[in-house]
Design an enzyme around this catalytic site. Structure first.
Site, PDB file in Angstrom:
ATOM      1  N   VAL A  84      -0.105   1.099   7.207  1.00  0.00           N
ATOM      2  CA  VAL A  84      -1.442  -0.060   6.956  1.00  0.00           C
ATOM      3  C   VAL A  84      -2.326   0.089   8.120  1.00  0.00           C
ATOM      4  CG1 VAL A  84      -1.714  -2.329   6.524  1.00  0.00           C
ATOM      5  CG2 VAL A  84       0.502  -1.420   5.932  1.00  0.00           C
ATOM      6  N   ILE A  85      -3.543   0.369   7.708  1.00  0.00           N
ATOM      7  CA  ILE A  85      -4.671   0.320   8.745  1.00  0.00           C
ATOM      8  C   ILE A  85      -5.444  -0.739   8.616  1.00  0.00           C
ATOM      9  CG2 ILE A  85      -6.539   1.952   9.802  1.00  0.00           C
ATOM     10  CD1 ILE A  85      -4.872   4.414   8.636  1.00  0.00           C
ATOM     11  N   THR A  89     -11.019  -6.791   5.794  1.00  0.00           N
ATOM     12  CA  THR A  89     -10.358  -8.090   5.398  1.00  0.00           C
ATOM     13  C   THR A  89      -9.317  -8.481   6.156  1.00  0.00           C
ATOM     14  OG1 THR A  89      -9.336  -7.212   3.724  1.00  0.00           O
ATOM     15  CG2 THR A  89     -11.858  -7.510   3.317  1.00  0.00           C
ATOM     16  N   HIS A  91      -6.591  -8.819   4.498  1.00  0.00           N
ATOM     17  CA  HIS A  91      -5.513  -8.156   3.544  1.00  0.00           C
ATOM     18  C   HIS A  91      -4.500  -7.510   4.375  1.00  0.00           C
ATOM     19  CE1 HIS A  91      -3.769  -6.551   0.169  1.00  0.00           C
ATOM     20  NE2 HIS A  91      -3.879  -5.303   0.601  1.00  0.00           N
ATOM     21  N   ASN A 115      12.786   0.393   9.478  1.00  0.00           N
ATOM     22  CA  ASN A 115      11.552   0.042   9.164  1.00  0.00           C
ATOM     23  C   ASN A 115      10.522   0.812   9.789  1.00  0.00           C
ATOM     24  OD1 ASN A 115       8.923  -1.079   8.625  1.00  0.00           O
ATOM     25  ND2 ASN A 115       9.509  -3.145   9.151  1.00  0.00           N
TER      26      ASN A 115
END
Length: 183
Positions: A84-85, A89, A91, A115
């Protein structure tokens, strides 16, 4: 910088019975995901384990896939991979926090999960962390799952004959020495 820090790495666990691990990856950033997968596969194989790979659309779906696999299959552990970059926003925060929280909740229910979902500011950070010859976070996630499996197996074999046992597990009925019922 994290790349210059030294970290203690636990010795690879050894298993009397081979482990079977499910690698669940969100390949949104395919090149990063491929590096994470390669590291995880190499670590599992080095421990004498086997793996299966499944892809899901995004990091939020990784915990759900692991939960389904736990209910419907027979894996000893799981490796969660993705990246996840940070974008423009909020998000990013939702995906990072909720995927991590869901994996942690599954772990607290007894699942052995490593993880390896990267949460980074930019693609360059992701590349360094995913690179098998660099930080190898995919391999690290697999190592975490392997260590948890080793602990689960160790503690499962140390159970004492105390407490409640479900019917059919060599229970002896009260009042007899041979297990026969008394009226």
């Amino acid at each position: 910088m994290a790349a210059n820090e030294e970290h203690h790495i636990l010795p690879r666990p050894e298993f009397a019975k081979p482990v079977k691990i499910l690698i669940v990856v969100a390949p949104y950033y395919k090149a990063i995901a491929d590096d994470l997968i390669a590291g995880a596969q190499a670590e599992i194989e080095a421990a004498g384990g086997t793996w299966e790979l499944v892809e899901v659309p995004g990091a939020l779906e990784v915990p759900t896939a692991i939960g389904i696999a736990e209910r419907c299959s027979n894996f000893d552990g799981y490796v969660a991979l993705g990246c996840v970059i940070r974008g423009e926003t909020t998000h990013y925060e939702t995906v990072c926090n909720d995927s991590s929280r869901a994996l942690q909740l599954l772990g607290l229910q007894g699942l052995c999960i490593g993880n390896g979902i990267l949460t980074v500011e930019n693609p360059a950070q992701a590349k360094v962390r995913a690179d098998v010859s660099g930080q190898n976070k995919g391999g690290g996630a697999a190592a975490a799952a392997l260590h948890l499996i080793a602990l689960a197996r160790k503690w499962a074999s140390e159970r004492k004959d105390i407490g409640f046992k479900p019917a059919g597990q060599d229970t002896v009925m009260a009042g007899t020495t041979d297990g026969s019922k008394t009226a």
